[in-house]
Design a protein around this motif. Sequence first.
Motif, PDB file in Angstrom:
ATOM      1  N   GLN A 123       6.519  26.638 -80.270  1.00  0.00           N
ATOM      2  CA  GLN A 123       7.470  26.553 -81.373  1.00  0.00           C
ATOM      3  C   GLN A 123       8.658  27.494 -81.165  1.00  0.00           C
ATOM      4  N   LYS A 124       8.486  28.456 -80.232  1.00  0.00           N
ATOM      5  CA  LYS A 124       9.523  29.460 -79.985  1.00  0.00           C
ATOM      6  C   LYS A 124      10.204  29.313 -78.624  1.00  0.00           C
ATOM      7  N   ILE A 125       9.408  28.986 -77.592  1.00  0.00           N
ATOM      8  CA  ILE A 125       9.932  28.982 -76.226  1.00  0.00           C
ATOM      9  C   ILE A 125       8.987  28.139 -75.357  1.00  0.00           C
ATOM     10  N   SER A 126       9.534  27.518 -74.326  1.00  0.00           N
ATOM     11  CA  SER A 126       8.688  26.722 -73.433  1.00  0.00           C
ATOM     12  C   SER A 126       7.931  27.642 -72.472  1.00  0.00           C
ATOM     13  N   ARG A 127       6.836  27.110 -71.929  1.00  0.00           N
ATOM     14  CA  ARG A 127       6.059  27.912 -70.984  1.00  0.00           C
ATOM     15  C   ARG A 127       6.884  28.265 -69.762  1.00  0.00           C
ATOM     16  N   ASP A 128       7.644  27.309 -69.229  1.00  0.00           N
ATOM     17  CA  ASP A 128       8.435  27.585 -68.023  1.00  0.00           C
ATOM     18  C   ASP A 128       9.485  28.656 -68.280  1.00  0.00           C
ATOM     19  N   ALA A 129      10.114  28.573 -69.445  1.00  0.00           N
ATOM     20  CA  ALA A 129      11.133  29.573 -69.771  1.00  0.00           C
ATOM     21  C   ALA A 129      10.504  30.946 -69.935  1.00  0.00           C
ATOM     22  N   TYR A 130       9.312  30.986 -70.532  1.00  0.00           N
ATOM     23  CA  TYR A 130       8.668  32.294 -70.712  1.00  0.00           C
ATOM     24  C   TYR A 130       8.190  32.850 -69.373  1.00  0.00           C
ATOM     25  N   GLN A 131       7.708  31.982 -68.504  1.00  0.00           N
ATOM     26  CA  GLN A 131       7.281  32.439 -67.184  1.00  0.00           C
ATOM     27  C   GLN A 131       8.460  33.064 -66.430  1.00  0.00           C
ATOM     28  N   GLN A 132       9.638  32.496 -66.626  1.00  0.00           N
ATOM     29  CA  GLN A 132      10.824  33.069 -65.994  1.00  0.00           C
ATOM     30  C   GLN A 132      11.131  34.446 -66.591  1.00  0.00           C
ATOM     31  N   ARG A 133      10.939  34.609 -67.894  1.00  0.00           N
ATOM     32  CA  ARG A 133      11.140  35.915 -68.527  1.00  0.00           C
ATOM     33  C   ARG A 133      10.196  36.953 -67.927  1.00  0.00           C
ATOM     34  N   LEU A 134       8.956  36.555 -67.708  1.00  0.00           N
ATOM     35  CA  LEU A 134       8.005  37.464 -67.074  1.00  0.00           C
ATOM     36  C   LEU A 134       8.463  37.842 -65.671  1.00  0.00           C
ATOM     37  N   GLN A 135       8.897  36.841 -64.934  1.00  0.00           N
ATOM     38  CA  GLN A 135       9.350  37.095 -63.562  1.00  0.00           C
ATOM     39  C   GLN A 135      10.543  38.040 -63.552  1.00  0.00           C
ATOM     40  N   ASP A 136      11.431  37.891 -64.528  1.00  0.00           N
ATOM     41  CA  ASP A 136      12.598  38.776 -64.612  1.00  0.00           C
ATOM     42  C   ASP A 136      12.188  40.230 -64.839  1.00  0.00           C
ATOM     43  N   GLN A 137      11.011  40.437 -65.441  1.00  0.00           N
ATOM     44  CA  GLN A 137      10.500  41.787 -65.649  1.00  0.00           C
ATOM     45  C   GLN A 137       9.563  42.240 -64.539  1.00  0.00           C
ATOM     46  N   GLY A 138       9.496  41.468 -63.469  1.00  0.00           N
ATOM     47  CA  GLY A 138       8.644  41.834 -62.341  1.00  0.00           C
ATOM     48  C   GLY A 138       7.175  41.545 -62.566  1.00  0.00           C
ATOM     49  N   LEU A 139       6.855  40.633 -63.510  1.00  0.00           N
ATOM     50  CA  LEU A 139       5.468  40.306 -63.818  1.00  0.00           C
ATOM     51  C   LEU A 139       5.138  38.916 -63.290  1.00  0.00           C
ATOM     52  N   ALA A 140       4.285  38.862 -62.289  1.00  0.00           N
ATOM     53  CA  ALA A 140       3.877  37.582 -61.716  1.00  0.00           C
ATOM     54  C   ALA A 140       2.854  36.916 -62.625  1.00  0.00           C
ATOM     55  N   SER A 141       2.914  35.595 -62.721  1.00  0.00           N
ATOM     56  CA  SER A 141       1.966  34.860 -63.555  1.00  0.00           C
ATOM     57  C   SER A 141       1.696  33.505 -62.928  1.00  0.00           C
ATOM     58  N   GLN A 142       0.581  32.904 -63.342  1.00  0.00           N
ATOM     59  CA  GLN A 142       0.215  31.574 -62.883  1.00  0.00           C
ATOM     60  C   GLN A 142       0.056  30.654 -64.081  1.00  0.00           C
ATOM     61  N   SER A 143       0.413  29.404 -63.913  1.00  0.00           N
ATOM     62  CA  SER A 143       0.184  28.420 -64.967  1.00  0.00           C
ATOM     63  C   SER A 143      -1.189  27.783 -64.762  1.00  0.00           C
TER      64      SER A 143
END
Length: 420
Positions: free
Chosen positions: A175-195
């Motif tokens: 309702q706030k943000i898509s998963r892909d967009a949030y994953q990019q936010r994490l990456q911008d902070q140096g946080l790796a994640s997996q879907s």
Amino acid sequence: MSEALQGSRLRRAALVAYPAALAGERLDFLLDRSGLQGTERASLQWLLSGALRESGSLKSLLQSLLRPGKQDDQVLALLQLALYELRHGQRPDFAIVNDWVSASQLLGKTWAKGLINAVLRRYLRERAELDAKDEQPEHPVWLLQHLQETYPGNWSEIVAANLRPAPLWLRVNRQKISRDAYQQRLQDQGLASQSCVELPDALILPQSLPVRELPGWEEGWVAVQDGAAQLAAEILAPLPGEWVLDACAAPGGKAAHLLALGAEHLLALDRSAPRLRRLEEALQRQGLMTESQVADAALPDTYGDGHPFDAILLDAPCSATGIIRRHPDILYREPDLVSLCAEQARLLRGLWARLRPGGRLLYCTCSILPQENEIQVQNFLAEQHDAERVEDPRCGQRLPGHRDMDGFFYALLRKADATL
């Protein structure tokens, strides 16, 4: 965990909470009682969870480091916590040793300074040899018996999975943000994640971190929720216009997920008013709203307006034997399975009366014991002749560690149409 472990307030809280958890108190209650917040609370949870997970190993290690004879229980608890931090902490060894030696003052036992210093420094000198002899910690007898009887071919794998720290599972609030967009936010902070293919809103971080360090946490972009818990709302799959009941809703993770998936008419029930307040706070942070009520879900005439429900989620109270890797304090509490199974059956019968003909009920637990799961459902189906099981490949028993998720059980039931 690093700098926050320097605080004497944190070590004081750990010295109180650790023996209490070993005696069977719930870790989440002990964390609340500590009064710590933010990074300090996260550090305390890391320390306590890890020491509880390795308690058997730490006790065995101390037997190698201490002379035979009666020892002070509080000092032994301090040494276990200190050894755990030396094994897994990120601070320099000398700082860890100095801080835990000083912590003897928090116990009022300054006489133990020399002993603590000697034990910890000996461990550092002989670390390689001592850790090489370390044996797999054992589960309590009550749980081992259940696992060996139920899973004779792979019980040892379950034990091993229980003793591995879980990754950090996130559920992105669509309702706030898509998963892909949030994953990019994490990456911008140096946080790796997996879907996760199975879960469209899930992301997995390999290690935990304080939630307030997650981008958009205060704005409600994301919630912490294990993948197995996320499956519940995905299986129930609320449809537009349906009346949905979350029967044991606190602390609110599944209710929030149902709302994020588009549930328009959701009633969240819980018997505990304090826990229901936590649910309301969690929903408010995520920008979600729904009706909530303190009530016993097994008493069908005591909640709501009498309107039948199209879909009901029953995340039933259980032994929680599927989530030990997140809550190792469960190892120190033997559940009353007779009472738990009776309560699960009571809830199933009561909720079935509020389900409309043609409606569906998802029964789930975070247990891996068949008497709470498959046997419970089979007994209900034998008793309730208008109930049938809906085949869904996602349902059934999941074991801890499968696809890096917690252990969970799901059964989707359908109520026969009145015309049949």
